[in-house]
Design a protein around this motif. Structure first.
Motif, mmCIF file in Angstrom:
data_model
loop_
_atom_site.group_PDB
_atom_site.id
_atom_site.type_symbol
_atom_site.label_atom_id
_atom_site.label_comp_id
_atom_site.label_asym_id
_atom_site.label_seq_id
_atom_site.Cartn_x
_atom_site.Cartn_y
_atom_site.Cartn_z
ATOM 1 N N THR A 188 0.828 -1.209 0.000
ATOM 2 C CA THR A 188 0.000 0.000 0.000
ATOM 3 C C THR A 188 0.859 1.254 0.000
ATOM 4 O O THR A 188 0.573 2.225 -0.709
ATOM 5 C CB THR A 188 -0.937 -0.009 1.227
ATOM 6 N N THR A 189 1.940 1.248 0.797
ATOM 7 C CA THR A 189 2.811 2.421 0.873
ATOM 8 C C THR A 189 3.485 2.697 -0.471
ATOM 9 O O THR A 189 3.604 3.860 -0.893
ATOM 10 C CB THR A 189 3.888 2.217 1.957
ATOM 11 N N ILE A 190 3.923 1.648 -1.162
ATOM 12 C CA ILE A 190 4.546 1.830 -2.480
ATOM 13 C C ILE A 190 3.563 2.492 -3.440
ATOM 14 O O ILE A 190 3.907 3.426 -4.179
ATOM 15 C CB ILE A 190 5.031 0.475 -3.031
ATOM 16 N N LYS A 225 -8.853 -0.677 0.563
ATOM 17 C CA LYS A 225 -9.431 0.369 -0.284
ATOM 18 C C LYS A 225 -8.462 1.524 -0.500
ATOM 19 O O LYS A 225 -8.667 2.349 -1.403
ATOM 20 C CB LYS A 225 -10.712 0.928 0.364
ATOM 21 N N LEU A 226 -7.410 1.623 0.320
ATOM 22 C CA LEU A 226 -6.583 2.831 0.315
ATOM 23 C C LEU A 226 -5.772 2.982 -0.969
ATOM 24 O O LEU A 226 -5.765 4.055 -1.583
ATOM 25 C CB LEU A 226 -5.640 2.812 1.529
ATOM 26 N N ALA A 227 -5.074 1.910 -1.377
ATOM 27 C CA ALA A 227 -4.197 2.015 -2.553
ATOM 28 C C ALA A 227 -4.973 2.332 -3.840
ATOM 29 O O ALA A 227 -4.598 3.255 -4.581
ATOM 30 C CB ALA A 227 -3.375 0.745 -2.696
ATOM 31 N N PRO A 228 -6.070 1.589 -4.162
ATOM 32 C CA PRO A 228 -6.815 1.957 -5.376
ATOM 33 C C PRO A 228 -7.393 3.362 -5.319
ATOM 34 O O PRO A 228 -7.414 4.073 -6.339
ATOM 35 C CB PRO A 228 -7.931 0.898 -5.443
ATOM 36 N N PHE A 229 -7.837 3.802 -4.124
ATOM 37 C CA PHE A 229 -8.401 5.154 -4.026
ATOM 38 C C PHE A 229 -7.327 6.212 -4.205
ATOM 39 O O PHE A 229 -7.594 7.295 -4.743
ATOM 40 C CB PHE A 229 -9.124 5.344 -2.690
ATOM 41 N N ALA A 230 -6.101 5.928 -3.752
ATOM 42 C CA ALA A 230 -5.014 6.875 -3.979
ATOM 43 C C ALA A 230 -4.783 7.085 -5.473
ATOM 44 O O ALA A 230 -4.489 8.207 -5.921
ATOM 45 C CB ALA A 230 -3.742 6.363 -3.313
ATOM 46 N N LEU A 231 -4.915 6.013 -6.254
ATOM 47 C CA LEU A 231 -4.755 6.144 -7.709
ATOM 48 C C LEU A 231 -5.949 6.862 -8.334
ATOM 49 O O LEU A 231 -5.787 7.683 -9.250
ATOM 50 C CB LEU A 231 -4.576 4.759 -8.341
ATOM 51 N N LEU A 232 -7.160 6.561 -7.852
ATOM 52 C CA LEU A 232 -8.343 7.239 -8.388
ATOM 53 C C LEU A 232 -8.296 8.743 -8.139
ATOM 54 O O LEU A 232 -8.718 9.543 -8.972
ATOM 55 C CB LEU A 232 -9.614 6.647 -7.764
#
Length: 349
Positions: free
Chosen positions: A17-19, A135-142
């Protein structure tokens, strides 16, 4: 599972997730998503139950499909424009494909059908990770994408709020109800993503707080269906009294915390001259509110002849798990509405 293996998997989960959160290159972000997926699958299947193995298999296939779409779309964008940078994504086809792939990753309708089945096969702790951290990583990209087609985002958002409310109406399993609740909340976030990204971030934070408190409450009472909720008062009477407030906060009922993001989103949609969209979203919120009221009714009206339970009444033992996080989550899920201006100011500075 060995504690050393579990700690290694959790560190891998955090690393992936951090990456993704810190990357600006599509290939690095894709690698972070893959590390995240590979770390969560052994945690999902750690109990060696057929339902857990089935849930892990469905999750792997779904995430692999979404990851392949992301890789294909980012490669297509690099081929056409020569850019791998996330902020430089400009080709409409590539943006549309990546948006749909990320919608599949987080479980937005109409790409949602895997989420209730996967969540139902997991224990409450792994389900909590699935509904929050994943949910955090995909939302960061969105949040970093500029949508090529605003209409597509509105369709995804409205279909998610509708299906998230409609799908939970006839459910008796709490994990499936929370899965449909997650779909509905994600729909609210997507609706306002292109107009006010900071408001989407606020909604995501409030969703995380309320979902954590709901999962921890059910875990403390060790309940997974509505019938078991009726007997939770014998084990934790104070927590049982607070649980309907948490559920109604998830439904967005004032004056609880869950009303804050819905109120601000409806206000923003109205400012953007999207009154029909705001009206439809508000009406679909009533569907979600109905099944939260249903759960609250099952918890509070638990004496004969209102409810007949043929099982054995559970013994009331002292709680053996730490309650500090649960207490903080419940306080946040119930009482943050009065400080809405402060929270909104902090997020928009």
């Amino acid at each position: 599972m060995s504690p050393y293996i579990l700690v290694t998997l959790l560190l891998g989960l955090g690393l992936g997730t951090t990456i993704t959160l810190t990357s600006s290159h599509w290939l690095i972000a894709w690698m972070g998503l893959e590390i995240n997926t590979l770390a969560i699958i052994p945690i999902m299947a750690q109990h060696y139950h057929p339902r857990a193995v089935e849930a892990a298999t469905k999750y792997f296939l779904t995430q692999a499909t979404a990851a392949a779409m992301i890789l294909f779309a980012s490669t297509t964008n690099a081929w056409i424009t020569g850019q791998w940078d996330i902020y430089q994504m400009s080709h409409p086809l590539a943006i549309t494909l990546i948006t749909l792939a990320l919608a599949l990753k987080i479980g937005l309708a109409p790409l949602h059908s895997w989420l209730p089945e996967v969540l139902q096969g997991l224990d409450l702790t792994t389900g909590l990770i699935m509904s929050t951290w994943q949910k955090l990583a995909p939302f960061a990209l969105l949040l970093q994408l500029q949508p090529a087609n605003p209409t597509m985002m509105i369709i995804l958002g409205l279909s998610s709020t509708l299906i998230g409310g409609w799908g939970g109406l006839n459910q008796t399993q709490l994990r499936k109800i929370l899965a449909y609740s997650s779909i509905a909340h994600l729909g609210w976030m997507i609706l306002v993503l292109q107009y006010a990204p900071s408001l989407t971030l606020l909604t995501l934070i409030m969703y995380l707080v309320m979902t954590i408190s709901a999962f921890l409450t059910f875990k403390a009472n060790n309940v997974t269906n509505i019938n078991a909720l009726a007997l939770s008062w014998t084990k934790t009477p104070v927590l049982t009294a607070l649980t309907p407030l948490i559920l109604l906060s998830l439904g967005g009922l004032p004056p609880l915390t869950g009303f804050m993001p819905k109120w601000l989103i409806l206000q923003e949609l109205t400012k953007q001259d999207l009154e029909p969209t705001a009206t439809f979203a508000a009406l679909t919120a009533l569907l979600s509110l109905y099944f939260y009221l249903r759960l609250s009714y099952a918890m509070t009206n638990n004496h004969s002849p209102l409810m007949i339970y043929t099982g054995t009444t559970p013994w009331r033992f002292p709680m053996s798990q730490p309650t500090l996080l649960l207490a903080l989550a419940i306080m946040s899920a119930i009482g943050l509405l009065p400080i809405t201006p402060l929270i909104w100011t902090i997020l928009t500075v």
